[in-house]
Design an enzyme around this catalytic site. Structure first.
Site, PDB file in Angstrom:
ATOM      1  N   GLU A 192      34.271  31.484  38.685  1.00 25.63           N
ATOM      2  CA  GLU A 192      35.411  31.217  37.657  1.00 25.63           C
ATOM      3  C   GLU A 192      35.336  29.474  37.391  1.00 25.63           C
ATOM      4  OE1 GLU A 192      35.631  33.738  39.616  1.00 25.63           O
ATOM      5  OE2 GLU A 192      36.981  35.233  39.010  1.00 25.63           O
ATOM      6  N   GLU A 235      36.684  40.649  42.359  1.00 19.58           N
ATOM      7  CA  GLU A 235      38.326  40.732  42.750  1.00 19.58           C
ATOM      8  C   GLU A 235      38.601  42.110  42.919  1.00 19.58           C
ATOM      9  OE1 GLU A 235      39.145  37.430  39.781  1.00 19.58           O
ATOM     10  OE2 GLU A 235      40.396  36.694  41.448  1.00 19.58           O
ATOM     11  N   ALA A 244      35.999  39.428  34.026  1.00 18.85           N
ATOM     12  CA  ALA A 244      36.763  39.469  32.893  1.00 18.85           C
ATOM     13  C   ALA A 244      35.765  39.099  31.694  1.00 18.85           C
ATOM     14  CB  ALA A 244      37.849  38.271  33.092  1.00 18.85           C
TER      15      ALA A 244
END
Ligand SMILES: CC(C)(COP(=O)(O)OP(=O)(O)OC[C@H]1O[C@@H](n2cnc3c(N)ncnc32)[C@H](O)[C@@H]1OP(=O)(O)O)[C@@H](O)C(=O)NCCC(=O)NCCSC(=O)/C=C/CCCCCCCCCCCCC(=O)O
Length: 719
Positions: free
Chosen positions: A123, A103, A61
């Site tokens: 993360e 992911e 992300a």
């Protein structure tokens, strides 16, 4: 943000194009959604391959987007739709597949990895969890124990390990994208249901509760007070006990708690601060991207004490030839044996062969005439260092860079005794130098931009986090340490114990409290500095040492401890007692308790109960206050630099962000108010007087850390 092509007439190739790491920004997510829709609806397309431009699959992300309102297509439904599609999707993993990138790969029906690729779910290191299905899919794919380990540590793994764990289907040394396209063509018409990881049943160990409990204990011990790993464990438990549809909801609830937490903000700040620190800049306009470093092939180290040995190892293991110099044969031989042992152990741990052929040991400075760079690591004594620099000036060729590993002496004074002050720079390593990641690169007023660029780049090559700082006593790290240590010893006078103060700091998250850290570093070091600066010495009355010196409050207790020969771990006694000299198991010592009681009664001090809050505020706000002064003085260019120094050199907890970020999280008004309060109570402690910069920032409405620089610009810079 993603390129769509049809290759081999029937494979849709979707390439993420968001340099430098193809992060899943809102635009990228949008482009993936559109491309997938196109591919699934186009009858010509029989299979899909997803890859990333420039040999990098995806770095996850876009972390920068976390600071603002969330926009664009959410990741979970996007990824669920890819997995549910009726055409086979293959991930071609080159470079990295991290976080959301991993992911994304997990929802593809097959995964091909280049042999140099690295995968992971980091993360947790950003204070969040893999909330795009990672905590639900990975346990289903590789089982609970392995998934827990990867998710709670954030460890990156190699393609080979990923293959062993069953994460990837094939590892290739060829172009992963081309291999994936061929693979995709072979996968057409094969059933996909067993390839949809969310549909798999999580292989559940019989002793699930015991396993989760054990990992929880481990995590609590390792990362005291850190929330994210504990939330990760809860999310993985959901993968073991719930169907995917419910588990993914649990994952999202846990993420919501973490996402807006101070810890997540701090950890994400640390990620960017570390990268910002590499982007040094000088008032002259010279900076990281316009100053060319020199190539360093050979180096010399003067002094084979603890620091020198660690520096030799750091250089040799990145392939630099090193000449190590000592003044006496016995010291040289001891140093040599230690260095060889360290390099052999290091090589064994990394599974490579030790680079012993790069080493040369000598007693003669004459051997240094051709080296590219010298790092002096002799005893911390200005006169001795000056002699070494004068000698080096005569011996080394004119282009050799001369660096000093001083931990606080004047780098410019050393430059002044050489014939090349522009080639002199400080390289302040932290002990043990082959382990600690921090390097302060100390720029003297005469150090050239090429010299600074070379020291910074050499630090990076050695795997250090290098921070450019200005030249003043103690530079950044050790200068800030003084008010921090002073507060701790004043608190002892007032009624606290070393173990109480250490516990408060360790509960806050410090790797070690201030007294345990001092015992490890050696108490004699500070004692010598105090003697040299005239704060203590033979003139001081040993029966009644004064509590005010050089016009300010002074705590004589550390000197009294040293006078008893208690120098810390190395002597088996210090602020604590140890089983033996060199022991590491610190136990409270009744003799120290006695010493404190006698001291207080001698000076008529009524001990009082001191709260943990007072300990934290006085130690940490005094620390940050000095940080503000350092910014004012232009010794550090940015608050991020100070924070990186404290994170990597002094064990400040990452989830606190560093002293400067922590102050901004607490609120600058509050820090100012507490400092004013403590300064009023202790007017003879100048370090508690709020710095002008802190006052200025509060008057300007307490801007976020990243904006402080705008308010410092007008101030004087030594960088
Ligand atoms: C290994 C790397 C990828 C590369 O290393 P290297 O080659 O050395 O290069 P760097 O110098 O590190 O980086 C180069 C520049 O790229 C920038 N960078 C790197 N990665 C990112 C990134 N992921 N995002 C943005 N920018 C990135 C870096 O800063 C450098 O730029 P600059 O020099 O600073 O300008 C290495 O970079 C690396 O390790 N990167 C990080 C990898 C990582 O940690 N990835 C995980 C990211 S987090 C993630 O993926 C999360 C996934 C789940 C998402 C779910 C989102 C749902 C949100 C829902 C929230 C719900 C809560 C709502 C509650 C409410 O109601 O409010």
């Amino acid at each position: 943000m993603a390129r769509y092509e049809l290759v081999k007439r029937s494979v849709a190739l979707i390439t993420l194009t968001n340099p430098p790491v193809n992060a899943l920004s809102s635009a990228v997510r949008h482009a993936i959604a559109k491309s997938m829709e196109h591919a699934l609806n186009d009858p010509k397309v029989s299979a899909v391959v997803i890859c990333g431009e420039n040999g990098r699959f995806c770095g996850g992300a876009d972390i920068r987007e976390f600071a603002g309102p969330l926009r664009g297509p959410p990741l979970v439904p996007l990824l669920d739709a890819i997995e549910a599609g009726e055409k086979p999707v293959v991930a071609a993993i080159e470079g990295v597949a991290l976080g959301g990138g991993f992911e994304l790969a997990l929802v593809c029906h097959y995964r091909i990895a280049h042999f140099k690729a690295r995968l992971g779910l980091p993360e947790v290191t950003l204070g969040i969890l893999p909330a795009a299905g990672g905590t639900q899919r990975l346990p289903r794919l590789i089982g609970i124990p392995a998934a827990l380990e990867l998710i709670t540590t954030g460890r990156h793994i190699s393609a080979q390990e990923a293959l062993k764990l069953g994460i990837v289907d094939q590892v290739t040394e060829q172009n992963a994208c081309e291999v994936a396209v061929e693979f995709a063509l072979r996968a057409v018409a094969k059933p996909l249901s067993s390839r949809r990881v969310s549909m798999l049943t999580t292989p559940c160990p019989p002793d699930l509760d015991a396993l989760l409990e054990a990992v929880t204990m481990q995590v609590k011990k390792k990362a005291r007070g850190v929330m994210a790993p504990l939330a990760c464990i809860q999310a993985v438990r959901a993968a073991a006990t719930m169907p995917y549809s419910k588990g993914i909801k649990r994952e999202s609830e846990l993420m919501a708690t973490l996402f807006n937490s101070g810890q997540a903000r701090a950890l994400q700040y640390c990620f960017f601060a570390q990268r910002t620190a590499g982007k040094w800049t000088l008032p002259s306009g010279a900076q990281w991207n316009n100053s060319k470093p020199r190539e360093i092939r050979s180096a010399a180290i003067i002094g084979l004490g603890t620091m020198g040995r660690g520096i030799v190892v750091s250089l040799a293991r990145v392939g630099i030839s090193v000449i190590a110099v000592e003044s006496e044969k016995k010291l040289l031989e001891t140093g040599k044996q230690m260095v060889i042992g360290m390099l052999e152990r290091d090589a064994k741990r990394r599974g490579v062969s030790a680079s012993l052929n790069l080493l040369k040991f000598t007693l003669s400075l004459q051997d240094l005439k051709d080296v590219d760079l010298v790092i002096e690591a002799v005893f911390e004594d200005m006169a001795l260092k000056k002699r070494v620099f004068q000698e080096l000036s005569k011996v080394c060729r004119p282009a050799t860079l001369l660096c000093t590993n001083t931990s606080g002496l004047d780098v410019d004074a050393l430059a002044g005794v050489t014939d090349r002050p522009h080639l002199v720079v400080g390289m302040h390593f932290f002990s043990p130098a082959h382990v600690m990641k921090l390097l302060e690169v100390v720029c003297g007023p005469r150090s050239s931009s090429e010299t600074i660029a070379t020291a910074m780049s050499l630090g990076k090559r050695m795997g250090k986090v290098s921070v450019a700082v200005g030249n003043c006593p103690g530079f950044v790290g050790n200068r800030m340490l003084k008010p921090y240590l002073d507060q701790a010893t004043f608190l002892l006078e007032e009624g606290a114990t070393p173990e109480q103060i250490d516990k408060a700091l360790e509960d806050f998250g410090f790797a070690m409290g201030v007294f345990r850290m001092s015992d490890l570093a050696g108490l004699d070091v500070g004692w010598r500095v105090r003697k040299e600066s005239g704060l203590t010495g033979p003139d001081v009355d040993p029966k009644n040492p004064p509590r005010r010196r050089q016009g300010r409050r002074y705590c004589p207790i550390p000197d009294m401890v040293c006078e008893q020969g208690r120098f810390g771990q190395k002597t088996g006694r210090g602020w604590y007692m140890y089983d033996k000299p060199g022991g590491t198991n610190a136990k409270p010592d009744p003799l120290i308790q006695n010493l404190l009681e006698m001291y207080r009664s001698r000076y008529g001090i009524q001990p009082r109960n001191i709260s943990d809050q007072e300990i934290i505020e006085r130690c940490l706000f005094a620390l940050a206050n000095e940080g503000f002064r350092i910014l004012e003085d232009g010794i550090a260019a940015r608050p991020e630099d100070i924070d990186v120094i404290y994170l990597f050199g002094y064990g400040f907890p990452r989830h606190g962000g560093g002293p400067m970020f922590y102050s901004s999280m607490v609120g600058l008004e509050r820090v100012l108010e507490r400092l004013e309060h403590y300064h009023q109570a202790h007017p003879d402690v100048p370090h508690l007087e709020p710095s002008p910069l802190l006052k200025k920032l509060v008057a300007c409405g307490s801007p976020p850390v990243q904006k402080w620089r705008e308010h410092i610009k007008t101030m004087h810079s030594h960088l």
